[in-house]
Design an enzyme around this catalytic site. Structure first.
Site, PDB file in Angstrom:
ATOM      1  N   CYS A 297       0.785 -24.558 -23.111  1.00 22.47           N
ATOM      2  CA  CYS A 297       1.429 -24.139 -21.865  1.00 22.47           C
ATOM      3  C   CYS A 297       1.214 -25.156 -20.754  1.00 22.47           C
ATOM      4  O   CYS A 297       2.064 -25.350 -19.911  1.00 22.47           O
ATOM      5  CB  CYS A 297       0.908 -22.781 -21.444  1.00 22.47           C
ATOM      6  SG  CYS A 297      -0.883 -22.708 -21.424  1.00 22.47           S
ATOM      7  N   GLU A 394      10.810 -26.120 -20.200  1.00 25.63           N
ATOM      8  CA  GLU A 394       9.652 -26.256 -21.072  1.00 25.63           C
ATOM      9  C   GLU A 394      10.136 -26.390 -22.516  1.00 25.63           C
ATOM     10  O   GLU A 394      10.774 -25.488 -23.053  1.00 25.63           O
ATOM     11  CB  GLU A 394       8.768 -25.007 -20.943  1.00 25.63           C
ATOM     12  CG  GLU A 394       7.514 -25.073 -21.776  1.00 25.63           C
ATOM     13  CD  GLU A 394       6.676 -23.801 -21.670  1.00 25.63           C
ATOM     14  OE1 GLU A 394       7.250 -22.699 -21.782  1.00 25.63           O
ATOM     15  OE2 GLU A 394       5.457 -23.915 -21.488  1.00 25.63           O
TER      16      GLU A 394
HETATM   17  P1  NAD Z   1       6.588 -15.111 -26.201  1.00 21.93           P
HETATM   18  O1  NAD Z   1       6.712 -14.738 -24.790  1.00 21.93           O
HETATM   19  O2  NAD Z   1       7.789 -15.109 -27.040  1.00 21.93           O
HETATM   20  O3  NAD Z   1       5.532 -14.174 -26.929  1.00 21.93           O
HETATM   21  C1  NAD Z   1       4.243 -13.942 -26.440  1.00 21.93           C
HETATM   22  C2  NAD Z   1       3.743 -12.609 -26.969  1.00 21.93           C
HETATM   23  O4  NAD Z   1       4.514 -11.560 -26.391  1.00 21.93           O
HETATM   24  C3  NAD Z   1       3.872 -12.438 -28.466  1.00 21.93           C
HETATM   25  O5  NAD Z   1       2.768 -11.704 -28.918  1.00 21.93           O
HETATM   26  C4  NAD Z   1       5.149 -11.643 -28.605  1.00 21.93           C
HETATM   27  O6  NAD Z   1       5.153 -10.898 -29.786  1.00 21.93           O
HETATM   28  C5  NAD Z   1       5.077 -10.743 -27.393  1.00 21.93           C
HETATM   29  N1  NAD Z   1       6.369 -10.259 -26.887  1.00 21.93           N
HETATM   30  C6  NAD Z   1       7.580 -10.867 -27.003  1.00 21.93           C
HETATM   31  N2  NAD Z   1       8.538 -10.125 -26.410  1.00 21.93           N
HETATM   32  C7  NAD Z   1       7.923  -9.051 -25.877  1.00 21.93           C
HETATM   33  C8  NAD Z   1       8.361  -7.930 -25.122  1.00 21.93           C
HETATM   34  N3  NAD Z   1       9.634  -7.792 -24.765  1.00 21.93           N
HETATM   35  N4  NAD Z   1       7.445  -7.019 -24.724  1.00 21.93           N
HETATM   36  C9  NAD Z   1       6.156  -7.166 -25.046  1.00 21.93           C
HETATM   37  N5  NAD Z   1       5.678  -8.180 -25.766  1.00 21.93           N
HETATM   38  C10 NAD Z   1       6.537  -9.128 -26.178  1.00 21.93           C
HETATM   39  O7  NAD Z   1       5.897 -16.545 -26.169  1.00 21.93           O
HETATM   40  P2  NAD Z   1       5.453 -17.407 -27.397  1.00 21.93           P
HETATM   41  O8  NAD Z   1       6.650 -18.136 -27.884  1.00 21.93           O
HETATM   42  O9  NAD Z   1       4.626 -16.663 -28.352  1.00 21.93           O
HETATM   43  O10 NAD Z   1       4.448 -18.413 -26.666  1.00 21.93           O
HETATM   44  C11 NAD Z   1       4.887 -19.565 -26.049  1.00 21.93           C
HETATM   45  C12 NAD Z   1       4.914 -19.388 -24.539  1.00 21.93           C
HETATM   46  O11 NAD Z   1       3.653 -18.965 -24.054  1.00 21.93           O
HETATM   47  C13 NAD Z   1       5.207 -20.657 -23.826  1.00 21.93           C
HETATM   48  O12 NAD Z   1       6.149 -20.444 -22.804  1.00 21.93           O
HETATM   49  C14 NAD Z   1       3.881 -21.048 -23.217  1.00 21.93           C
HETATM   50  O13 NAD Z   1       4.005 -21.838 -22.085  1.00 21.93           O
HETATM   51  C15 NAD Z   1       3.254 -19.743 -22.947  1.00 21.93           C
HETATM   52  N6  NAD Z   1       1.808 -19.853 -22.891  1.00 21.93           N
HETATM   53  C16 NAD Z   1       1.193 -19.743 -21.684  1.00 21.93           C
HETATM   54  C17 NAD Z   1      -0.185 -19.863 -21.602  1.00 21.93           C
HETATM   55  C18 NAD Z   1      -0.883 -19.732 -20.277  1.00 21.93           C
HETATM   56  O14 NAD Z   1      -2.073 -19.533 -20.262  1.00 21.93           O
HETATM   57  N7  NAD Z   1      -0.213 -19.811 -19.164  1.00 21.93           N
HETATM   58  C19 NAD Z   1      -0.932 -20.078 -22.754  1.00 21.93           C
HETATM   59  C20 NAD Z   1      -0.271 -20.200 -23.965  1.00 21.93           C
HETATM   60  C21 NAD Z   1       1.109 -20.065 -24.023  1.00 21.93           C
END
Ligand code: NAD
Ligand code: MN
Length: 805
Positions: A297, A394
Site C-alpha cells: 500500500c 494505484e
Molecule cells: P480489497 O479491498 O479488495 O479487499 C480487502 C479485504 O476486504 C479482503 O479481505 C476482501 O475480502 C474484503 N472485502 C472486499 N469487498 C468487501 C466488502 N464489500 N465488504 C466487506 N469486505 C470486503 O483489497 P485487496 O485487493 O485485498 O488489497 C489491496 C488493497 O489494500 C490496495 O489498495 C492496498 O493499497 C490496500 N492496502 C492498504 C494497506 C494500508 O495499511 N493502508 C495495507 C495493505 C493493503
C-alpha cells in the site's frame, strides 16, 4: 571453476515438506469459532492457490452470514469476561502468542510464501519477525492500559477485514491492539491468503486464549465481509484494503455509531534530490517498488527525480533491474516472487498497456519470467506526464513511474499531487533539505534516506483517500477504546433550563426588547446585524437574506445572515490566506488564545446577557457558561505548546520523529445548546493545534458566536484562521463535508445529520467526528475539553531518520 567465472547463483530452495504436511493434516480447514474448528454453514469450500504454480494447495471453508452470526455471538459472550480481564492477564496471553509465533516462525514463513507468492527472504526476515514484534509491543500496552489510558474502556466486539498482501502481518496489526485494549474479535482474512491466519488460530488454541476472544472466518468478501460490516452487534470495523471498498464500508456504517478505521491505498512519492547517494537510492527503489512485487500500500510507486541527475539514476536503475532475480518464492536467492492472483495480474497488465497507450515509455529487463505461475517483471515508465492514469492510479504491482522536478518546491507540489497520502521517501545527503521537505508532504509516514520501514512503536496510516486512523504506536490504541463517560451519555439530558420571562413593558411592538430611558422614552436599540465572518472581515451573505433569531418565547432578538453554498466556498478559500498559522510558533498561537480569553473576559457580562436573551436561561447559569469558555481558552492556550510529539526508538540506527500535525481545514458544526461554550470548546482546540476552521454556529442561538467577531478582531487572530457562516446547520454541514479542500468535519447535531455527514464524507474520505445525536455535557471538563479534542485536531506523522556514516 565455471561458477567462479560466471558468479551465477545456485538454487537455494527452502524445505517445503513440513508446511505441506501441516496442510494435509488439516484439510479441509474449518472456521475457528469459540476456539473450536467448525464446518461452514454453507458446507462449501474454496481452493487455496499457490500463485507461483497456479495449483491448489488445500481447501478452506467458505463462511456465510450464518457463520458470521455465530462468530459475533461467541465474541459477544467472550467480551463479557475478556473486557474485564486485568491487563496483566491479557499481557500474559499476548506474550505467549508472541513466543509461539517465534517458535513456529519457519512454518509461518513458508506457508506465507506458498500462499501469497512473496519470497521466503521477505516472509522470513520481515513479515514474521514484525508479527512477533507487534504482539510483544502490544502485550506491553495490555499491561499498562489501566494506568496509561485511564478513562477509556474497550469498544466491544470488533470486526476486522484484511487484505492479501501481508496476510499475517495485517492480522497482527489488527488483533494485537484489539486484544491489548480488551476487545474481542471476528477476523476475516483475504480470500486468496487464509493459511497463516489458520495457523494463527491453532496458536491461539495452543496458548489457551479464552474461547470466543478471537474468531476467524475464511471465505468470500460478499458472504463474510459484508455481513460483518452490516452486523448490528459489531461495535467497530477495522479495515485494510482498497479505497473503493473502504468507501463502501464508510457508506454502510454511516450513522450506525460503529467506530471505523480505514487503511486504504496509496501512490506514494519517492523523491530523489541531486545530492543523494545514488547507489543507496537504487537499492532504496528496489525496496520501495519491487518489494512484495509492488503489492504494497505504501510502495514508492512514483519516482520523482531532480532533473539534472535523472539520466544517471535511471541508467543505474535499469542496470540493477537487469540483475533482479524473479522466480520460485521458496528459493532463498530470489528477489521477487509471484503476483497473488490471475485477476490481480490482469489488472497490472491492463494498466501497463494503458500507460503505453498514454504515451509513456516502458522499460523491462531483457530476461523472461518463469511460466506456469502469475509472474510480472519489474517495470519502469519514463516520460510520464503527471496527469496520466499510471501517474495517478494505484497499480499495486511492480511498476514504477518516473517524473522529474527542478526545485524542492516543485518536488513537494508533485509529491502532493495525488488523492492519497500514505507514505513518502525523501533522499538527500543534506539533512536541512530533507527535514524541511518531510513535514510539507501530506503523508502519514515519511522515510528519509530509507523506505518501507515499519515498527510496532511507530504508528502507520494515511491522509485523505488513504484512509484514517493509525495502526501501531500509542495513537493506534485509541482506535480500540472509547471514553467511559460515553456509556452513560444516553441518560444525560442537557441541563435543566430555567426560563426568564420577559416583562411586557420591555417589549417594543416589533418584538425587539428595548431598554427604558429615564425620560420614559422608548429608545430603540441601534440595529446591529452581524454578517458572516470571512477572511477576518464581516461580509454580506451571498443570498442577501437574513434569518431571525428567537428567544424561547419566540420573540425576535436579532438577525443573522443566511449563509449558503457560495459563502461556505468563500470561507474555505479564505482559510488559504492563513497558511502561515500552522507553521508559526506554538508560543505565538498560545499568546493569541490568551488574548482572546482576555478580551472575552472584559465583555463577560455582555456575553452572559446575550446567552440569557437567546436561551432564557438563568443569569448565573449564563455567567457560568462565559467563565467556563474563558477557562477553556486558557486550557488550550496551555496545551498549544505542550501537546507535542514523541521520539520513537524502533530497532534501527536512528530515530522516528512522531510529529503531531494539524489536520488542515476543519469544518465545525456547533451544538445548539451552549451557544458560546459549544463554539469555543470546538474552535479553541482546533486553532490551538494549527488548523484553520470554517464554523457553523448554533442555529438557534448564533449571536454568541457572531459577537466574537470583535473579540477576534481585537486579539490579533490572523485573517482566515476562523471563518464563521451562520445559517441552516445541516445544509451548510453537507456543503462543508462535500468540499474537497476541507480535511475533516466535526458535527454536533442530530442523529440524522450525523449520518448524513458520515455518508457524504465517503466521497473524499475525509475524517469525521460526529455525536450521533447524543448530548455531551459541555460544562464538564472531562466531556467538554481535553485530550479527545486535541487528538481530533491532529494527526501523527512519523518521520524516519536513520543516521550513522
Ligand atoms: P480489497 O479491498 O479488495 O479487499 C480487502 C479485504 O476486504 C479482503 O479481505 C476482501 O475480502 C474484503 N472485502 C472486499 N469487498 C468487501 C466488502 N464489500 N465488504 C466487506 N469486505 C470486503 O483489497 P485487496 O485487493 O485485498 O488489497 C489491496 C488493497 O489494500 C490496495 O489498495 C492496498 O493499497 C490496500 N492496502 C492498504 C494497506 C494500508 O495499511 N493502508 C495495507 C495493505 C493493503
Ligand atoms: Mn493463495
Amino acid at each position: 571453476m565455471d561458477i567462479f567465472a560466471t558468479m551465477e547463483y545456485g538454487p537455494a530452495p527452502e524445505a517445503v515438506t513440513p508446511a505441506l504436511d501441516w496442510l494435509k493434516q488439516h484439510e479441509p480447514f474449518g472456521l475457528l469459532i469459540n476456539n473450536q474448528w467448525v464446518k461452514p454453514a454453507s458446507g462449501q469450500y474454496i481452493d487455496s492457490i499457490n500463485p507461483a504454480t497456479g495449483k491448489p494447495l488445500t481447501q478452506v471453508a467458505a463462511a456465510n452470514s450464518g457463520d458470521v452470526d455465530a462468530a459475533v455471538a461467541a465474541a459477544r459472550t467472550a467480551f463479557e469476561s475478556w473486557g474485564k480481564t486485568p491487563g496483566h492477564i491479557r499481557a500474559r496471553y499476548m506474550y505467549a502468542i508472541a513466543r509461539h509465533i517465534q517458535k513456529h516462525s519457519r512454518l509461518l514463513a513458508v506457508l506465507e510464501a506458498l500462499d501469497n507468492g512473496k519470497s521466503i527472504r521477505e516472509t522470513r526476515d520481515l513479515d514474521i519477525p514484525l508479527v512477533a514484534r507487534h504482539f510483544y509491543y502490544h502485550a506491553g500496552w495490555a499491561q499498562l492500559k489501566s494506568t496509561e489510558l485511564p478513562g477509556y474502556e474497550p469498544v466491544g466486539v470488533v470486526g476486522q477485514i484484511i487484505p492479501w498482501n501481508f496476510p499475517l502481518l495485517m492480522l497482527a496489526w489488527k488483533i494485537a491492539p484489539a486484544l491489548a485494549m480488551g476487545n474481542t474479535v471476528v477476523l476475516k482474512p483475504a480470500r486468496y491468503t487464509s493459511l497463516t491466519a489458520l495457523k494463527f488460530a491453532e496458536i491461539m488454541q495452543e496458548v489457551g486464549l479464552p474461547p470466543g476472544v478471537v474468531n476467524i472466518l475464511t471465505g468470500e468478501a460478499s458472504q463474510v465481509g459484508e455481513a460483518l460490516v452490516r452486523h448490528s452487534d459489531v461495535n467497530k470495523i477495522a479495515f485494510t484494503g482498497s479505497t473503493d471498498v473502504g468507501r463502501s464500508i464508510r457508506r454502510t456504517t454511516a450513522g450506525s455509531g460503529k467506530k471505523l478505521s480505514l487503511e486504504l491505498g496509496g501512490k506514494s512519492p519517492f523523491i530523489v534530490f541531486d545530492d543523494a547517494d545514488l547507489d543507496s537510492v537504487v537499492e532504496g527503489v528496489v525496496d520501495a517498488i519491487w518489494f512484495n512485487q509492488g503489492q504494497v500500500c505504501c510502495a514508492g510507486s512514483r519516482l520523482l527525480v531532480q532533473e539534472d541527475i535523472a539520466d544517471r539514476l535511471l541508467g543505474k536503475l535499469r542496470a540493477r533491474m537487469e540483475k533482479l532475480r524473479l522466480g520460485n518464492p521458496l528459493d532463498k536467492a530470489v528477489d521477487m516472487g509471484a503476483i497473488v492472483s490471475p485477476g490481480q495480474l490482469k489488472e497490472i497488465e491492463r494498466l501497463v498497456a494503458q500507460g503505453v497507450e498514454e504515451g509513456a515509455e516502458m522499460w523491462q529487463p531483457s530476461w523472461a519470467c518463469p511460466t506456469g505461475g502469475y509472474f510480472f517483471p519489474p517495470t519502469l515508465f519514463t516520460n510520464v506526464s503527471p496527469a496520466t492514469t499510471i501517474a495517478q492510479v494505484e497499480i499495486f504491482g511492480p511498476v514504477l513511474v518516473s517524473m522529474t522536478f527542478r526545485t524542492p518546491a516543485e518536488a513537494v507540489a508533485l509529491a502532493n499531487n495525488t488523492r492519497y497520502g500514505l507514505a513518502a521517501s525523501v533522499w538527500s545527503e543534506n539533512i536541512n533539505l530533507a527535514l524541511d521537505v518531510a513535514p510539507k508532504i501530506k503523508a502519514g509516514s515519511v522515510w528519509i534516506n530509507c523506505t518501507n520501514m515499519f515498527d510496532a512503536s511507530s504508528g502507520f496510516g494515511g491522509y485523505r483517500e488513504s484512509g484514517f486512523g493509525r495502526e501501531g504506536g500509542k495513537e493506534g490504541l485509541y482506535e480500540y477504546v472509547k471514553p467511559i463517560w460515553e456509556a452513560q451519555q444516553t441518560t444525560h439530558q442537557p441541563d435543566e433550563v430555567q426560563l426568564i420571562l420577559p416583562d411586557e413593558h420591555e417589549k417594543h411592538e416589533n418584538g425587539y426588547r428595548t431598554v427604558e430611558t429615564p425620560n420614559d422614552f422608548v429608545l430603540p436599540p441601534i440595529d446591529r446585524t452581524p454578517k458572516l465572518f470571512i477572511k477576518g472581515k464581516q461580509v454580506r451573505p451571498d443570498s442577501g437574506y437574513s434569518l431571525d433569531v428567537y428567544d424561547p418565547e419566540h420573540h425576535v432578538v436579532g438577525q443573522v445572515g443566511e449563509g449558503n453554498r457560495k459563502d461556505i466556498r468563500n470561507a474555505v478559500e479564505a482559510t488559504h490566506t492563513a497558511s502561515g498559522w500552522a507553521s508559526g510558533t506554538t508560543h505565538n498561537r498560545a499568546q493569541i488564545l490568551y488574548y482572546i480569553a482576555e478580551n472575552l473576559a472584559i465583555r463577560a457580562e455582555e456575553f452572559a446577557r446575550r446567552i440569557v436573551q437567546q436561551t432564557g436561561r438563568a443569569n448565573a447559569d449564563a455567567a457560568n457558561e462565559v467563565q467556563t469558555a474563558i477557562s477553556r481558552l486558557f486550557s488550550y492556550a496551555a496545551w498549544t505548546d505542550k501537546y507535542e510529539g514523541t521520539v520513537h526508538r524502533p530497532p534501527l540506527r536512528g530515530v522516528v520523529l512522531a510529529m503531531k500535525e494539524p489536520i488542515g481545514v476543519i469544518g465545525i458544526a456547533c451544538p445548539e445548546e451552549y451557544p458560546l461554550l459549544g463554539f469555543i470548546s470546538l474552535v479553541a482546540p482546533a486553532i490551538a493545534m494549527g488548523n484553520t476552521v470554517v464554523v457553523i454556529p448554533s442555529q438557534q442561538s448564533p449571536l454568541s458566536a457572531t459577537d466574537c467577531y470583535q473579540v477576534f478582531e481585537t486579539s490579533d487572530l490572523p485573517d482566515g484562521v476562523v471563518n464563521i457562516v451562520t445559517g441552516d446547520t445541516d445544509a451548510l454541514s453537507q456543503v462543508l463535508t462535500d468540499h474537497d479542500d476541507v480535511d475533516a468535519m466535526w458535527y454536533f447535531g442530530s442523529a440524522e445529520g450525523s449520518k448524513r455527514v458520515e455518508l457524504t464524507s465517503a466521497g473524499n474520505m475525509k475524517r469525521t467526528w460526529v455525536n450521533y445525536g447524543h448530548a455531551r455535557h459541555w460544562l464538564d471538563a472531562v466531556q467538554g475539553e481535553g485530550e479527545e479534542f486535541l487528538r481530533e485536531s491532529t494527526q501523527v506523522k512519523n518521520i524516519w531518520v536513520p543516521y550513522g556514516e
